[in-house]
Design an enzyme around this catalytic site. Structure first.
Site, mmCIF file in Angstrom:
data_model
loop_
_atom_site.group_PDB
_atom_site.id
_atom_site.type_symbol
_atom_site.label_atom_id
_atom_site.label_comp_id
_atom_site.label_asym_id
_atom_site.label_seq_id
_atom_site.Cartn_x
_atom_site.Cartn_y
_atom_site.Cartn_z
ATOM 1 N N LYS A 13 0.893 -1.256 0.021
ATOM 2 C CA LYS A 13 -0.082 0.008 0.041
ATOM 3 C C LYS A 13 0.818 1.278 -0.025
ATOM 4 O O LYS A 13 0.437 2.106 -0.591
ATOM 5 C CB LYS A 13 -0.895 0.079 1.147
ATOM 6 C CG LYS A 13 -0.365 0.045 2.569
ATOM 7 C CD LYS A 13 -1.415 0.120 3.638
ATOM 8 C CE LYS A 13 -0.995 0.099 5.015
ATOM 9 N NZ LYS A 13 -0.280 -1.337 5.260
ATOM 10 N N ARG A 88 -6.993 2.046 10.999
ATOM 11 C CA ARG A 88 -7.055 0.634 10.885
ATOM 12 C C ARG A 88 -7.864 -0.010 11.931
ATOM 13 O O ARG A 88 -7.889 -1.300 11.850
ATOM 14 C CB ARG A 88 -5.361 0.323 11.253
ATOM 15 C CG ARG A 88 -5.033 0.871 12.744
ATOM 16 C CD ARG A 88 -3.587 -0.015 12.967
ATOM 17 N NE ARG A 88 -3.171 0.345 14.232
ATOM 18 C CZ ARG A 88 -3.777 -0.148 15.524
ATOM 19 N NH1 ARG A 88 -4.484 -1.138 15.341
ATOM 20 N NH2 ARG A 88 -3.447 0.024 16.635
ATOM 21 N N ARG A 127 12.883 -10.124 2.441
ATOM 22 C CA ARG A 127 13.429 -8.677 2.320
ATOM 23 C C ARG A 127 14.775 -8.563 3.098
ATOM 24 O O ARG A 127 14.838 -8.880 4.281
ATOM 25 C CB ARG A 127 12.469 -7.675 3.043
ATOM 26 C CG ARG A 127 12.890 -6.188 2.612
ATOM 27 C CD ARG A 127 11.338 -5.221 2.848
ATOM 28 N NE ARG A 127 10.855 -5.287 4.185
ATOM 29 C CZ ARG A 127 9.632 -4.983 4.203
ATOM 30 N NH1 ARG A 127 8.821 -4.399 3.230
ATOM 31 N NH2 ARG A 127 8.993 -5.058 5.582
ATOM 32 N N ARG A 160 15.642 -7.190 8.986
ATOM 33 C CA ARG A 160 15.217 -6.094 10.336
ATOM 34 C C ARG A 160 14.538 -7.414 10.994
ATOM 35 O O ARG A 160 13.817 -8.098 10.754
ATOM 36 C CB ARG A 160 14.417 -5.116 9.886
ATOM 37 C CG ARG A 160 15.187 -4.220 8.817
ATOM 38 C CD ARG A 160 14.503 -2.882 8.417
ATOM 39 N NE ARG A 160 13.062 -3.558 7.968
ATOM 40 C CZ ARG A 160 12.248 -2.626 7.695
ATOM 41 N NH1 ARG A 160 12.412 -1.181 7.343
ATOM 42 N NH2 ARG A 160 10.826 -2.992 6.981
ATOM 43 N N ARG A 171 2.034 -9.517 13.633
ATOM 44 C CA ARG A 171 1.271 -8.232 13.111
ATOM 45 C C ARG A 171 0.097 -8.636 12.102
ATOM 46 O O ARG A 171 -0.912 -7.894 12.175
ATOM 47 C CB ARG A 171 2.380 -7.591 12.266
ATOM 48 C CG ARG A 171 3.485 -6.939 13.050
ATOM 49 C CD ARG A 171 4.596 -6.507 12.033
ATOM 50 N NE ARG A 171 4.131 -5.143 11.306
ATOM 51 C CZ ARG A 171 4.804 -4.788 10.026
ATOM 52 N NH1 ARG A 171 5.859 -5.575 9.971
ATOM 53 N NH2 ARG A 171 4.469 -3.739 9.501
#
Length: 219
Positions: A13, A88, A127, A160, A171
């Protein structure tokens, strides 16, 4: 135009928000950026937000809504914007409606990027980032020329902490608990558009624009 772009972490997004804002000439307002700026500058709200961000947990509704209110109530606040990452929760959606009513504005559309959890996990856990220059890679889709080494500056790439699988799944768990109420809230208002966000960036962007043609001719 005033848009909200919703989606789980890793749905793309942020990327789509930047592309849309540039295409439609709107301000891109990222709640993540607002939160980080408040912490960096040490504002009263920033000091309240800092502990949550340092722990990597969601910031309470009232604090996030207060920061968004502060941003949209400034003298230089944009009248045409795309909100990325807010609201959210149902409480945040209701707070946003109250704020917009107070300043005489309304949302044109709310776009939900729908992406399955397993695709999200694959995207985020693959990532890798460069701690020196900030370049971002993916072990499969955007790999560096030399494994584990930044193409730009030669530093060793890292994963990370919040990109690790257990963190991503937590999450997502929290997101899946709150998003149905937000989606239902905007569906009831009749301004919800749902787009499959599981494809590549260009394909998703075109699908997004095709949907927005319903409310914005010429997108």
């Amino acid at each position: 135009m005033r848009l909200v772009l919703l989606g789980p972490p890793g749905s793309g997004k942020g990327t789509q928000a930047k592309l849309l804002a540039a295409r439609l000439g709107m301000a891109h307002i990222s709640t993540g950026d607002i939160l980080r700026e408040a912490v960096r500058t040490g504002t009263a709200l920033g000091r309240q937000v800092r502990p949550f961000m340092e722990r990597g947990t969601y910031v309470p509704d009232e604090l996030v809504s207060a920061l968004v209110r502060e941003r949209l109530s400034r003298d230089d606040a944009p009248k045409h914007f795309l909100l990325d990452g807010y609201p959210r929760t149902r409480a945040q959606a209701e707070a946003l409606d109250r704020l917009l009513a107070e300043i005489g504005l309304a949302l044109d559309a709310v776009v939900y990027l729908d992406v399955p959890d397993e695709i999200i996990v694959h995207r985020i856990t693959g990532r890798r980032v460069c701690p020196a220059c900030g370049a971002v890679y993916h072990v499969e889709n955007q790999a560096p020329r030399q494994a584990g080494i930044c193409d730009v500056c030669g530093a060793e790439l890292i994963q990370r902490e919040d990109d690790r699988e257990e963190t991503v799944r937590e999450r997502l768990r929290v997101f899946r608990q709150t998003v149905p109420e937000v989606v239902a809230y905007y569906a009831h208002q009749g301004n919800l558009l749902t787009v499959d966000g599981s494809a590549d960036v260009d394909t998703v962007h075109q699908a997004l624009c095709d949907k927005l043609q319903e409310v914005t001719p010429g997108c």
